[in-house]
Enzyme design. Structure first.
Site, PDB file in Angstrom:
ATOM      1  N   HIS A 184      19.155  39.067  36.936  1.00 30.02           N
ATOM      2  CA  HIS A 184      18.874  40.159  37.855  1.00 30.02           C
ATOM      3  C   HIS A 184      19.888  40.235  38.992  1.00 30.02           C
ATOM      4  CE1 HIS A 184      15.488  42.817  39.614  1.00 30.02           C
ATOM      5  NE2 HIS A 184      16.266  43.479  38.791  1.00 30.02           N
ATOM      6  N   HIS A 219       9.984  36.145  46.321  1.00 32.73           N
ATOM      7  CA  HIS A 219      10.889  36.180  45.162  1.00 32.73           C
ATOM      8  C   HIS A 219      10.069  35.800  43.929  1.00 32.73           C
ATOM      9  CE1 HIS A 219      14.537  36.099  42.925  1.00 32.73           C
ATOM     10  NE2 HIS A 219      15.116  35.002  43.402  1.00 32.73           N
ATOM     11  N   VAL A 253       1.094  43.036  49.416  1.00 30.36           N
ATOM     12  CA  VAL A 253       0.411  42.945  48.125  1.00 30.36           C
ATOM     13  C   VAL A 253       1.442  42.437  47.118  1.00 30.36           C
ATOM     14  CG1 VAL A 253      -0.917  44.165  46.383  1.00 30.36           C
ATOM     15  CG2 VAL A 253      -1.052  44.871  48.786  1.00 30.36           C
ATOM     16  N   GLY A 255       3.595  41.419  43.953  1.00 24.30           N
ATOM     17  CA  GLY A 255       3.852  42.123  42.690  1.00 24.30           C
ATOM     18  C   GLY A 255       4.169  43.595  42.889  1.00 24.30           C
ATOM     19  N   PHE A 256       4.273  44.011  44.150  1.00 24.91           N
ATOM     20  CA  PHE A 256       4.621  45.411  44.441  1.00 24.91           C
ATOM     21  C   PHE A 256       5.831  45.458  45.366  1.00 24.91           C
ATOM     22  CE2 PHE A 256       0.373  45.739  42.943  1.00 24.91           C
ATOM     23  CZ  PHE A 256       0.315  46.958  42.301  1.00 24.91           C
ATOM     24  N   HIS A 258      10.160  46.366  45.926  1.00 26.16           N
ATOM     25  CA  HIS A 258      11.396  45.692  45.518  1.00 26.16           C
ATOM     26  C   HIS A 258      12.504  46.042  46.491  1.00 26.16           C
ATOM     27  CE1 HIS A 258      14.587  44.102  42.993  1.00 26.16           C
ATOM     28  NE2 HIS A 258      13.639  43.433  42.388  1.00 26.16           N
ATOM     29  N   ARG A 267      11.858  47.203  34.421  1.00 26.08           N
ATOM     30  CA  ARG A 267      11.333  46.196  33.504  1.00 26.08           C
ATOM     31  C   ARG A 267       9.826  46.333  33.310  1.00 26.08           C
ATOM     32  NH1 ARG A 267      13.505  41.353  37.122  1.00 26.08           N
ATOM     33  NH2 ARG A 267      12.430  42.693  38.613  1.00 26.08           N
ATOM     34  N   ASP A 309       6.758  41.161  38.291  1.00 25.55           N
ATOM     35  CA  ASP A 309       5.769  40.102  38.457  1.00 25.55           C
ATOM     36  C   ASP A 309       4.340  40.609  38.305  1.00 25.55           C
ATOM     37  OD1 ASP A 309       7.645  38.102  38.899  1.00 25.55           O
ATOM     38  OD2 ASP A 309       7.835  38.621  41.014  1.00 25.55           O
ATOM     39  N   ARG A 334      15.383  32.474  33.762  1.00 30.31           N
ATOM     40  CA  ARG A 334      16.445  32.844  34.714  1.00 30.31           C
ATOM     41  C   ARG A 334      17.581  31.819  34.729  1.00 30.31           C
ATOM     42  NH1 ARG A 334      16.105  36.491  38.995  1.00 30.31           N
ATOM     43  NH2 ARG A 334      14.820  37.620  37.503  1.00 30.31           N
ATOM     44  N   ARG A 353      30.962  32.018  52.954  1.00 32.85           N
ATOM     45  CA  ARG A 353      30.731  31.477  54.285  1.00 32.85           C
ATOM     46  C   ARG A 353      30.756  32.639  55.265  1.00 32.85           C
ATOM     47  NH1 ARG A 353      30.310  30.491  59.489  1.00 32.85           N
ATOM     48  NH2 ARG A 353      30.659  28.335  60.124  1.00 32.85           N
TER      49      ARG A 353
HETATM   50  N1  CMC Z   1       2.789  45.278  50.020  1.00 35.80           N
HETATM   51  C1  CMC Z   1       2.582  46.003  51.128  1.00 35.80           C
HETATM   52  N2  CMC Z   1       3.555  46.646  51.798  1.00 35.80           N
HETATM   53  C2  CMC Z   1       4.785  46.534  51.303  1.00 35.80           C
HETATM   54  C3  CMC Z   1       5.091  45.819  50.150  1.00 35.80           C
HETATM   55  C4  CMC Z   1       4.012  45.167  49.495  1.00 35.80           C
HETATM   56  N3  CMC Z   1       4.195  44.458  48.391  1.00 35.80           N
HETATM   57  N4  CMC Z   1       6.403  45.889  49.895  1.00 35.80           N
HETATM   58  C5  CMC Z   1       6.935  46.626  50.860  1.00 35.80           C
HETATM   59  N5  CMC Z   1       5.962  47.032  51.714  1.00 35.80           N
HETATM   60  C6  CMC Z   1       6.126  47.853  52.888  1.00 35.80           C
HETATM   61  C7  CMC Z   1       6.534  46.999  54.065  1.00 35.80           C
HETATM   62  O1  CMC Z   1       5.404  46.537  54.783  1.00 35.80           O
HETATM   63  C8  CMC Z   1       7.375  47.945  54.859  1.00 35.80           C
HETATM   64  O2  CMC Z   1       6.540  48.772  55.612  1.00 35.80           O
HETATM   65  P1  CMC Z   1       6.859  49.015  57.176  1.00 35.80           P
HETATM   66  O3  CMC Z   1       8.223  49.665  57.177  1.00 35.80           O
HETATM   67  O4  CMC Z   1       5.749  49.887  57.619  1.00 35.80           O
HETATM   68  O5  CMC Z   1       6.872  47.663  57.796  1.00 35.80           O
HETATM   69  C9  CMC Z   1       8.044  48.813  53.804  1.00 35.80           C
HETATM   70  O6  CMC Z   1       7.194  48.750  52.651  1.00 35.80           O
HETATM   71  C10 CMC Z   1       9.422  48.351  53.424  1.00 35.80           C
HETATM   72  O7  CMC Z   1       9.364  46.981  53.123  1.00 35.80           O
HETATM   73  P2  CMC Z   1      10.553  45.974  53.337  1.00 35.80           P
HETATM   74  O8  CMC Z   1      10.034  44.600  53.558  1.00 35.80           O
HETATM   75  O9  CMC Z   1      11.522  46.522  54.347  1.00 35.80           O
HETATM   76  O10 CMC Z   1      11.282  46.042  51.973  1.00 35.80           O
HETATM   77  P3  CMC Z   1      12.141  44.917  51.407  1.00 35.80           P
HETATM   78  O11 CMC Z   1      13.136  45.578  50.559  1.00 35.80           O
HETATM   79  O12 CMC Z   1      12.664  43.985  52.422  1.00 35.80           O
HETATM   80  O13 CMC Z   1      11.049  44.074  50.568  1.00 35.80           O
HETATM   81  C11 CMC Z   1      10.032  42.811  48.980  1.00 35.80           C
HETATM   82  C12 CMC Z   1      11.110  43.821  49.253  1.00 35.80           C
HETATM   83  C13 CMC Z   1      10.077  42.429  47.490  1.00 35.80           C
HETATM   84  C14 CMC Z   1      10.283  41.541  49.799  1.00 35.80           C
HETATM   85  C15 CMC Z   1       8.681  43.417  49.333  1.00 35.80           C
HETATM   86  O14 CMC Z   1       8.466  44.578  48.601  1.00 35.80           O
HETATM   87  C16 CMC Z   1       7.528  42.432  49.144  1.00 35.80           C
HETATM   88  O15 CMC Z   1       7.252  41.621  50.026  1.00 35.80           O
HETATM   89  N6  CMC Z   1       6.830  42.490  47.969  1.00 35.80           N
HETATM   90  C17 CMC Z   1       5.797  41.564  47.664  1.00 35.80           C
HETATM   91  C18 CMC Z   1       6.371  40.286  47.069  1.00 35.80           C
HETATM   92  C19 CMC Z   1       6.872  40.498  45.675  1.00 35.80           C
HETATM   93  O16 CMC Z   1       6.220  41.094  44.831  1.00 35.80           O
HETATM   94  N7  CMC Z   1       8.043  39.911  45.392  1.00 35.80           N
HETATM   95  C20 CMC Z   1       8.664  39.975  44.072  1.00 35.80           C
HETATM   96  C21 CMC Z   1       9.874  40.842  44.113  1.00 35.80           C
HETATM   97  S1  CMC Z   1      10.443  41.294  42.502  1.00 35.80           S
HETATM   98  C22 CMC Z   1      10.984  39.859  41.793  1.00 35.80           C
HETATM   99  C23 CMC Z   1      12.315  39.461  42.282  1.00 35.80           C
HETATM  100  O17 CMC Z   1      13.325  40.190  42.054  1.00 35.80           O
HETATM  101  O18 CMC Z   1      12.409  38.376  42.842  1.00 35.80           O
END
Ligand code: CMC
Length: 371
Positions: A184, A219, A253, A255-256, A258, A267, A309, A334, A353
């Site tokens: 990925h 992650h 939440v 699993g939601f 990205h 995927r 996920d 992976r 760095r």
């Molecule tokens: N549940 C609730 N709110 C969410 C979620 C979620 N899963 N994901 C994003 N948001 C909201 C977040 O709170 C934010 O809202 P606000 O701007 O009001 O604070 C907005 O959406 C944007 O989120 P972000 O954190 O700026 O977005 P990001 O690109 O940094 O986050 C992420 C990506 C994967 C860290 C995040 O979506 C998340 O925490 N997801 C849940 C953990 C998860 O399922 N991880 C597996 C990722 S896929 C496998 C991989 O490639 O590793």
């Protein structure tokens, strides 16, 4: 300098890669030019591993050669087993696997030899499944199952975990999940592996570091967290209330969402279809009801789509894996992508760095004091 800071390296292009391509606009993921869903439909996991490492799908002969090397290394080294046995079952399986890979590296006299990185990648791919299988079995008080060299990678992995090869629909769903998880681009764990490689450290150290990065719930750790979430909700009738409470508390939440795909993870449809077949096979429509209810509720309340996920968590649960084993399963897949990136980084290396914008105290002096 502060205006140039991109926290979390959001949107930063850190290097070139020929291994995989993500297009967030079209929600597509290609491994070496092949769409991941096409690979999942038509290839074995071993073929995809070969593709990631070599850039081309293998000929029959090339595949046989690679499989031969892998099958000969499937038994767990006694030293690895001793190290695993020293760890309490309170240790998370990712901690166990991180330690086991470290021991696998420390027992390889050629660990630091860059020219044998491909052999090391094949070795790790073969030796990680026995550790995962053994860890699940020791936690259940079950004896170790020896590998079967007559079986393919996927069947043997399941055989060593469960003591038998399950129905073809289960084998197929597992194969699909491993292919979808294999690579990925510059995700956090792969980038970690590249950073470690860039210091001219060895491949095993890069993989140990990558395992540490993958463990986190933002992650790879999300797949086990998805199962915890579904179990916490318990029944589809409670989903909306649970979600409202969760969002009100500003909790994520699992699993939601990205970092890269904002229009949906490409995927997911393939894994969701495999989950659907597992639900039919195990007659567990309750799992699908719960799955669908949270997916719908998230779409309605936030518009945020599931990532891989989300379907893989309940799929692994139905297959019979312990929830804490889900992220190690991701490692087993992976490690192909990580090691392909290690080899790519090493072939054209520059020390990674970055700089930091210092925001701490101004320069000051230690006051004179006694002693
Ligand atoms: N549940 C609730 N709110 C969410 C979620 C979620 N899963 N994901 C994003 N948001 C909201 C977040 O709170 C934010 O809202 P606000 O701007 O009001 O604070 C907005 O959406 C944007 O989120 P972000 O954190 O700026 O977005 P990001 O690109 O940094 O986050 C992420 C990506 C994967 C860290 C995040 O979506 C998340 O925490 N997801 C849940 C953990 C998860 O399922 N991880 C597996 C990722 S896929 C496998 C991989 O490639 O590793």
């Amino acid at each position: 300098m502060s205006e140039e800071i991109r926290k979390g390296l959001v949107g930063v292009v850190a290097d070139r890669t020929a291994i995989s391509e993500i297009d967030p606009e079209t929600s597509s993921l290609l491994y070496r030019g092949y769409a991941v869903e096409e690979l999942a439909a038509r290839c074995t996991f071993e073929e995809v591993a070969y593709l990631l490492w070599h850039g081309e799908l293998p000929t029959r002969l090339q595949l046989l050669e690679m499989e031969g090397e892998g099958r000969a290394q499937r038994a767990m080294d006694e030293r690895v087993r001793t190290a695993v046995d020293l760890l309490p079952t309170t240790a998370h399986p990712m901690e166990v696997l991180r330690t086991a890979v470290s021991v696998i590296g420390a027992t390889d006299p050629y660990a630091g030899d860059r020219s044998s990185d491909y052999a090391k990648a094949v070795r790790l791919l073969s030796q990680i499944p026995p550790v995962i299988a053994y860890d699940q079995r020791r936690r259940r008080g079950l004896p170790v199952v020896p590998p079967r060299p007559d079986l393919g990678f996927v069947e043997n992995f399941l055989h060593m975990t469960f003591g038998r090869v399950p129905a073809p629909v289960v084998v197929d769903a597992f194969r699909i999940s491993l292919i979808l998880y294999a690579e990925h681009s510059f995700n956090a764990s792969t980038f970690t592996a590249r950073v470690i490689t860039s210091t001219l450290s060895d491949l095993y150290s890069a993989v140990v570091g990558a395992i540490g990065a993958l463990k986190g719930p933002l992650h790879g750790g999300a797949n086990e967290a998805v199962m915890d979430t579904l179990e916490e909700i318990g029944d589809a009738s409670r989903t909306l209330a649970w979600l409202d409470e969760t969002l009100a508390a500003r909790r994520r939440v699992m699993g939601f969402g990205h970092r890269v795909y904002k229009k949906g993870d490409p995927r997911v449809p393939t894994m969701r279809a495999a989950l659907g077949r597992l639900v039919e096979h195990y007659e567990r429509h309750d799992v699908l009801d719960l799955y669908t209810s949270l997916e719908r509720a998230m779409a309605e309340r936030t518009g945020i789509a599931p990532n891989l996920d989300y379907p893989s968590g309940p799929a692994y649960h139905l297959m019979g894996f312990d929830t804490r084993l889900f992220t190690p399963l991701l490692v087993a897949a992976r490690v192909t992508g990580w090691t392909a990136h290690v080899m790519e980084q090493a072939a054209d290396n520059t020390l990674i760095r970055p700089l930091a914008d210092y925001v701490g105290a101004e320069e000051r002096h230690v006051a004179e004091h006694d002693g």
